[in-house]
Structures are given as C-alpha cells and as structure tokens.
Design a protein around this motif. Structure first.
Motif, PDB file in Angstrom:
ATOM      1  N   LYS A  63       0.744  -1.658   0.022  1.00  0.00           N
ATOM      2  CA  LYS A  63      -0.119  -0.159  -0.274  1.00  0.00           C
ATOM      3  C   LYS A  63       1.005   0.944   0.089  1.00  0.00           C
ATOM      4  O   LYS A  63       2.124   1.275   0.680  1.00  0.00           O
ATOM      5  N   TYR A  64       0.539   2.284  -1.244  1.00  0.00           N
ATOM      6  CA  TYR A  64       0.820   3.824  -0.993  1.00  0.00           C
ATOM      7  C   TYR A  64      -0.271   4.324  -0.952  1.00  0.00           C
ATOM      8  O   TYR A  64      -1.069   4.221  -1.837  1.00  0.00           O
ATOM      9  N   ARG A  65      -0.215   5.327   0.234  1.00  0.00           N
ATOM     10  CA  ARG A  65      -1.200   6.260  -0.285  1.00  0.00           C
ATOM     11  C   ARG A  65      -2.385   7.004  -1.470  1.00  0.00           C
ATOM     12  O   ARG A  65      -3.499   6.886  -1.782  1.00  0.00           O
ATOM     13  N   SER A  66      -0.857   7.639  -2.010  1.00  0.00           N
ATOM     14  CA  SER A  66      -1.301   8.206  -3.086  1.00  0.00           C
ATOM     15  C   SER A  66      -0.503   7.400  -4.482  1.00  0.00           C
ATOM     16  O   SER A  66      -0.912   8.291  -5.787  1.00  0.00           O
ATOM     17  N   ASN A 108      -6.397  -5.895   0.850  1.00  0.00           N
ATOM     18  CA  ASN A 108      -6.025  -5.648   1.676  1.00  0.00           C
ATOM     19  C   ASN A 108      -6.669  -6.161   2.881  1.00  0.00           C
ATOM     20  O   ASN A 108      -7.065  -6.170   4.217  1.00  0.00           O
ATOM     21  N   SER A 117      -4.470   3.163  -3.076  1.00  0.00           N
ATOM     22  CA  SER A 117      -4.417   3.296  -1.583  1.00  0.00           C
ATOM     23  C   SER A 117      -4.854   2.145  -1.200  1.00  0.00           C
ATOM     24  O   SER A 117      -4.774   1.728   0.282  1.00  0.00           O
ATOM     25  N   ASP A 118      -4.316   1.110  -2.221  1.00  0.00           N
ATOM     26  CA  ASP A 118      -4.437  -0.107  -1.844  1.00  0.00           C
ATOM     27  C   ASP A 118      -3.171  -1.371  -1.510  1.00  0.00           C
ATOM     28  O   ASP A 118      -2.903  -1.119  -1.630  1.00  0.00           O
ATOM     29  N   SER A 156      -2.190   0.099  -6.955  1.00  0.00           N
ATOM     30  CA  SER A 156      -0.538  -1.095  -5.715  1.00  0.00           C
ATOM     31  C   SER A 156      -1.158  -2.228  -7.334  1.00  0.00           C
ATOM     32  O   SER A 156      -0.507  -2.781  -6.311  1.00  0.00           O
TER      33      SER A 156
END
Length: 851
Positions: free
Chosen positions: A129-132, A198, A177-178, A135
């Motif tokens: 995951k990376y918020r911006s 997730n 963001s997953d 994935s």
C-alpha cells in the motif's frame, strides 16, 4: 550450497529454477556414471546446476515467461522494481528485454508478479500500500500489441522499443491506496484478473475498456491466488491456516473451506489434472492433495465432494516450496530449507475393473490402460479365489456322489478335511451308529447332548503298571460313555471290528505322519506301539532321523514327579518343533490331570484335540472346552468347526463366517446342498446357492451350471423345477404351453374327448384365441401336440416328437416346424421366407455340424 527456499519448473520440460539469495538454473538427466557434480533428486534422475544469477538479493516474487523455448524471468524485488532476467545469451537479447526494469512511482515491496498467459507481453505487478499510488500495475514489456511467432517469441516493431532500460509508465493501474497480496490471470480471458487486496476482499478486475471491478467477495483469504489451469471456474486462495476454493460464477461464499492446524505456505493447481489442488503447511514434510469431485444432478451442480490424499516427497525434512510440472502428468518438485530437492510422481487414483473372466484392468495416467489376466505371472500373488472357483467348477468339483472325492479335487487342507468328515459322518449315520438325531451329519456337541440333558460318564483308572511299564506307579484316568463313544467315532478314534486302531496307525505311517501316529498311540495308552512307530519312522528317511532320539526319550518314561526324566522332559518340551511330539510329552508330563498344553496345541488337528478331550476330560470340563473351541473356530471361519456344530444352525453360522473370510461361495453352496437338510435352509443359504448359479452363468459355464442344477434338484425330490423357457403369444405375450396353462386336463377345446385316437393340437393362443404363426415351409399354423399315441390312447405326460417342436431364427424371427426347417437347411443357408435375406444357417454356431 546456499539455501534454496523456492522452486519452479520452467516451460522447458527438463529445466527448473530455484531462488532464495540467488537464482539458479538446473537441468535434469538420468543418473549415469559421470564426474560432473550432480544432485540426486529421485531414484533414476539427477539435477545438474547449469548457471547462477547472483545479481538479485532481495527477491520477493518471480514468474516465468510462458511462451518461449528460452527462459525469461520477471523478478519482483523489495523496492517494487520488476526486472527481466535471463541466464546468459538468449533469443530475447535482440529485443533488448534482458535487464529491463519496471519501476513504480513510489518505492515499496513487490508482493506478486504474474505474466499474462495469452497476451504474454503483459505482466501484472502487485505492490504494498501507498496512500497516493496504485497497488496493481499492468506493464507492457514491448509497449505495443504483438503476436508471437511459431516458436512463441515476441515480435515487437522496432519503433516501439524504448531506448532506456526503465519503463516509467504502466499501461493500466488499479487499487489506489490499497495493498495487493496476490494476483491470478484468467486462462481464457486475457483482460480479466483476480486480485486479493487489503486482507479484506478478492476482486475480479476487467482491463478491456477502463479498469473496473466486475465482482468481488469479502474474505481474509487473499494470499496465493491461483486459477485452475484447465477451467476458468475455480479459484483458490489462503489465509493463515485456511484454504478457500471459490467458484467465480457464484462468488458470494467459498465453494469449499479447508482448515489446517498450521499456517499455509503455498497452494497450487495441478496443470495436468482437473480440479486437483496441492497445499503445503509451515514446518511440514508432507503435501496435502485435494481432488474436487463435481456432481451434477439433472441440470444443477450439487455441493462437491473432496477426496483428500497426502504425499511425502522428503520423509525426514520440512518442505518450503513445491512446483507442478507443466506437461508431465502428476509430477512435482519439492525443496527443503537445506536445499534438498525431490522429483516426485503422485500416483493417480486408479479406476480398477475386475472382469468376470478374471481380467484386471486399471487406468495408468490419462492416456494408458493396463491389463492383468490369469495367464500373467503377476496374477498368482493376487490369490484370486474366483480363479480357483472357476477352475474347480471346470473339474467337476462338488458333483461327486462320494463326498470325500470332492475334497480330493482341491489343494486346501481345511476343505479336504471338511469333505472327509462329511463322508465319515454320513457313513456312520447310514450304518446306524448315529441314530436319533434327525440329522445325517450330527456334530460332536449334538451327540454329547451339550444343549440338552447331560448323562454322567463313567470314570476308569488304568495303572501305567497294568500297561506294562513297571517303573510307573500312578494311573491314567479316562472317561467312558455311550455318547462319548459316538463322538470318538466322529473324530475317527473309535472303530468297528473291521477297522481297528492299528489300521489307522498303519495308514498314518504310509502317509509318513509318524509323529501323529505315535502321539495317537500314546493318547490311547499304547507306549510300546508308539516306540515301534518312531523307530520305523527314523529308518524310513533321513528327514525323520531325529525320531530315534524321541524314541529314546519316550522309552525312559516315568510318572515319578521327582524323576530326572520328567523334569528334563517338562523343561525341554517347548523346544520340540513338531506339535504332535510336543503334545505327546505334555500328556506324559501333565500334573494333576491338567491337559491344557495338549488341548491348546494349535498344530494338532481339531479332531485329535476333540477326541483327546472326549477321552480324558470330565463332563464339566469337556462341555466348557468344546463350547469355547466351537466359538473360536466359528469366529475364524474354520471349516474344521463342522465337526463340533454339524449341519444345524450353528453350522450355518460357521459357513457364513467362512464365506466372509475366504469369499469361497462355491464350497459354501456345495456343502449346504449336500450336507444340510432342505428344511434348515435360511434366506442366506438360499442366496448362497443362487449366487453360485449366477456366477457360473456369468462365466458362461452352461454345462457346469446344468450339472449343478441336476445335482441340486436330486436333493429336492419333492420339488419340481419351474419351467424357465416357454413359447409366448405374439399378441398377448402369455405362454401358449398347455402345460403352463393347465389345459391338458378337464374340459375345453384342448381336453381329451372320448377315446379319440387323433393327435390333439392347438393352432391358436389359449388366452387370446389369436392364431399362432405359420410354418415358413408348410404354411400351416404351428401347434403343439398334446401327447402321442400309446396302444391306441394318448399319454399326456409324454413329450411330443421333436419334429413338431417350434423352432425359429434368433436373428430374423422366422421359423416353423423343426423337421421342416431341418429339411430346408440341408440344401439352403438363407431364410425360407421370400423377402428375407437372413443367412440363418450361417449364423448358427453349429452350422458346420451334420444335421
């Protein structure tokens, strides 16, 4: 050697790779005398290390390019990069693919990478995951559409190639963001991808127009996603200690959930078998296999059944990974933490078919069937009782009037003894020795009246000194009674005036049963005669030379408790190999008339043990012993128990147990027919007879079946066998036989009228009055003569002449009177009916015989 934690077969049949801290390429070959270092991976295969790529130390995942005769790897690393890797020069060098890297915008761990099996220029990457950032990234390794050539190689246009080794932008993205844990492409749809995300759900994504979610299901089992390679229907995934199998057509809940005591490391579908899933758990040396059996009732599928198996490629080490071979059936590789590799063949569940003719046929993989017949050397170890039954039936087993001769036709000692005893007991009943038992084959328990009122036996003490042994001062105690004498007759120990004990001993000597003869002589208190038997046995052959030593030991017999003879004999008795000699010395050294060592000597024949008990046991002990012995023999299904039970309900129970143990329906049925009265037949015993008759029919042993039926009917003189074949009317289907209709008596058009001398016939069906078929030759309606003339009258009990019988072709159904058809086919082979071209006579298997 560095540890190899993961393993994977390549698309090249004999090559596989391993990776952990480095990537290694191996090739398998048959074991030979070579000096090249190799690793033995099975009994006949070795793996040779071809090359190693040590440039990648943080490998998280790896997938092999699916459409090429060369090897191209997509390697996912800890920083999110996906690198294309080869082992030295390859066909991909001209395309600039080796060393190319696909880098996400934001570094994070690459969890999974998967080549598209159809559009093999596409590779899907799953990241943390990376918020911006997304994935799921879909990369096109050549940045253009392409079609593989005949060898599966890539064919991009030159203008489409980038000059940089890094491709900065994927062709599609998904999962903002997953976190993506695993990926699986559909096998028949190049734009559909299953994604585990997730720790919450599995989504099926369509890349055709714009990225969109087709369907999803909530679950924590998002790891190890893999699609069944033969059908785009079943999807498998796991989480912790659970493995879930999904049907993508009904994605609301798992089709099957499998639970384990340990966390799951890896799962994988077998590419050469439908619906076969393998699962590996942590710290385990075995691999679980699940065969998912789909069942369809009507037009609907019901809940599948799961057949579970376990394979153990490495018996002593824990497995860290495995890989199915892409083309060879049921072959897999496994690797342990120490780098030990095993090449293992999972032997498939076989469909075994055992034909009535003793041929055994089974499947061997998907393309081969193997057969084993009774002529093969491998068939004998199967010990197939049906093969013996068939051969015995051909030899006429069970049809001999003299019962003992039936026993002589088999090589089974228990069966021989059973028939011999039936012969003996029947003879004793015929001679009047056994009377008042309402049975021709009463057992020992019956003649001793164990189940009725017992009569006290007389006790007789005989001093050993009276027997000519002056060194003995005690006596032998024996019991006498009329019923005991009858039991001894049944055991073969008591004889009439023409058949004495000496004749029995002489017969045993001729059969070289010297130890049994000597023991029976001692049990009958004839020690001197026993010594003579042992001496003659020692002289007869080298095989019995040790009997001289036994004779010397027996000659020193003394009943003194403190004598050296008794002490030595009692101490060394257990070392004697022959059971009869052991029993003989156990009898002579018994204390206080305790004969348990003799009675429990399993090596002795049952009739000898029973006869000994009838001679030396008191009434109470005798009844207890015989009851326990009968129960033991019945539980074993030992036919020797017939001596105790006879042909009563207990004997039926014994035969049932014998059948359960041996499967010998033939002997069971024959003994019931020949030895048990009809009124004692139970439903089970009738079923035995029917089963044996059906078995002969299955083998097409028509003559043997007929002989058995004749013998069966001879034991049922009051029962008339039912008619099994009759001629039926074409219109109403009922029998036209006057016998079957009961029309040969009384009034009616078929009865005898007055004293007419004419042969009475019927030319129509007695039920519906429709005319019978015409003879194809004389064109007259066929009819059955009710009888034939005897001295001017008609005897209705006699069969009509053969010339008047109905006969017809089983192929075209045309026919006529037997005499007319015989005359026609003397000169013709074709049917006499004009429009019919059937070659009736040529079809007949007896067509070459003289008519």
């Amino acid at each position: 050697m560095s540890a190899k934690l993961e393993i994977e077969w390549t698309q090249i049949a004999n090559k596989f790779i391993t990776w952990g801290s480095e990537i290694c390429l191996y090739e398998t070959e048959f074991l030979k005398d070579k000096t090249i270092p190799c690793m033995k991976i099975s009994n006949n295969l070795a793996a040779f290390l071809l090359t190693t790529n040590p440039n990648y130390h943080y490998i998280k995942c790896l997938d092999i390019y699916p459409k090429s005769n060369d090897i191209l790897l997509a390697v996912g690393q800890g920083n999110g990069k996906v690198s294309l890797v080869t082992f030295g020069p390859s066909q991909f060098d001209s395309q600039g693919l080796p060393g190319k890297e696909f880098v996400p915008r934001h570094p994070r761990q690459c969890n999974t990478v998967a080549w598209n099996r159809i559009d093999s220029n596409l590779v899907a990457v799953g990241l943390d995951k990376y918020r911006s950032d997304h994935s799921v990234l879909l990369w096109d390794i050549v940045k253009c559409p392409f079609s593989p050539d005949s060898n599966g190689a890539l064919k991009p246009s030159v203008s489409s190639m980038t000059t940089s080794t890094e491709v900065s932008k994927p062709v599609a993205e998904f999962g903002m963001s997953d976190m993506t844990a695993s990926l699986a492409w559909f096998n028949t749809n190049s734009k559909t991808l299953a994604v585990g995300m997730n720790l919450k759900n599995i989504r099926i994504v369509d890349f055709r127009d714009s990225v969109k979610v087709v369907t999803s299901t909530p679950t924590k089992a998002v790891f190890g996603l893999c699609m069944e390679p033969n059908l785009d229907r079943h999807l498998a995934s796991y989480c912790d200690n659970q493995v879930c199998i999904w049907d993508v057509r009904n994605f609301e809940k798992p089709l099957v959930t499998l639970t384990y005591p340990k966390p799951t490391l890896k799962i994988g579908w077998c590419p050469t078998r439908h619906n076969l899933l393998a699962s590996l758990q942590r710290d385990s040396s075995l691999i679980n296999l699940y065969d998912i059996q789909q069942t369809i009732v009507g037009n609907e599928e019901v809940e599948p059944s799961i057949l579970e198996r376990v394979v153990i490629p490495n018996y002593s080490q824990n497995i860290t990974s495995f890989s199915w071979h892409p083309t060879e059936e049921n072959r897999l590789l496994s690797i342990t933490l120490t780098g030990t590799i095993s090449d293992y063949i999972v032997y498939d569940r076989i469909t075994l078919n055992w034909a009535p003719n003793s041929n055994v046929v089974w499947t061997f993989g998907r393309k081969t069937m193997k057969i084993l017949n009774e002529n093969s050397s491998l068939y004998d170890p199967l010990k197939d009782i049906s093969h013996k039954i068939k051969q015995r039936a051909l030899d006429g087993y069970g049809l001999k009037e003299e019962l003992s001769k039936n026993g002589d036709m088999v090589d089974d000692v228990l069966i021989k003894n059973a028939w011999k005893w039936l012969q003996l007991s029947g003879k004793l009943s015929d001679e009047g020795i056994l009377r008042g038992y309402n049975s021709r084959h009463p057992g020992v328990r019956t003649v001793l009246k164990i189940d009725g009122v017992n009569v006290k036996s007389d006790t007789i003490s005989i001093s050993w000194a009276d027997l000519g042994n002056s060194s003995c001062h005690s006596s032998a105690k024996i019991y006498r009674h009329e019923d005991r004498d009858k039991a001894l007759y049944l055991c073969g120990w008591k004889f009439d005036k023409d058949n004495t004990l000496s004749k029995l001993l002489d017969r045993l000597e001729k059969e070289h049963a010297f130890s049994r003869a000597a023991a029976i002589a001692v049990f009958n208190l004839k020690i001197k005669q026993a010594l003579e038997i042992l001496s003659r046995g020692a002289e007869s052959s080298f095989e019995h030379s040790n009997l001289n030593i036994v004779a010397m030991a027996l000659a020193g017999f003394s009943d003194d408790k403190n004598s050296v003879w008794k002490q030595i004999s009692a101490g060394t008795r257990a070392q004697i190999g022959d059971p009869y000699l052991r029993a003989m010395f156990a009898f002579l050294t018994a204390e206080n008339y305790n004969y348990d060592a003799v009675l429990n000597e399993d090596g002795m024949l049952v009739e000898d043990r029973v006869a000994f008990a009838c001679t030396f046991l008191s009434d109470g002990k005798l009844l207890d012993y015989l009851k326990a012995l009968a129960m033991e023999l019945t539980e074993e299904g030992n036919l020797d128990g017939l001596l105790l039970t006879g042909n009563n309900s207990d004997g039926m129970q014994l035969l049932q147990q014998y059948l359960d143990v041996t499967g010998d329906i033939q002997t069971t049925a024959l003994i019931v027919v020949k030895a048990f009265p009809i009124e004692s037949y139970t439903e089970k015993s009738k079923e035995w007879v029917t089963s044996y008759r059906n078995l002969l029919d299955v083998w097409q042993l028509w003559n043997e079946r007929a002989h058995f039926d004749i013998m069966l009917n001879s034991y049922k003189p009051t029962e008339k066998p039912p008619q099994q074949v009759y001629v039926s009317c074409n219109f109403c289907g009922k029998s036209i036989s006057a016998y079957m209709q009961g029309l040969n008596r009384g009034r009616g058009p078929f009865s005898r009228m007055g004293s007419t001398a004419n042969k009475l016939k019927m030319s129509s069906c007695p039920n519906c009055r429709k005319p019978l078929p015409r003879c194809a030759i004389c064109l007259m309606h066929m009819g059955t003569t009710m009888g034939k003339h005897i001295n001017g009258d008609v005897d209705s009990n006699k069969l009509v002449e053969f010339s008047h019988w109905f006969t017809w072709c089983q192929s075209c159904r045309h026919g006529g009177h037997a005499s007319h058809m015989i005359h026609w086919f003397r000169n013709h082979s074709e049917c006499p009916v004009t429009p019919c071209s059937c070659k009736c006579f040529a079809i007949d298997s007896w067509s070459n015989e003289d008519v």
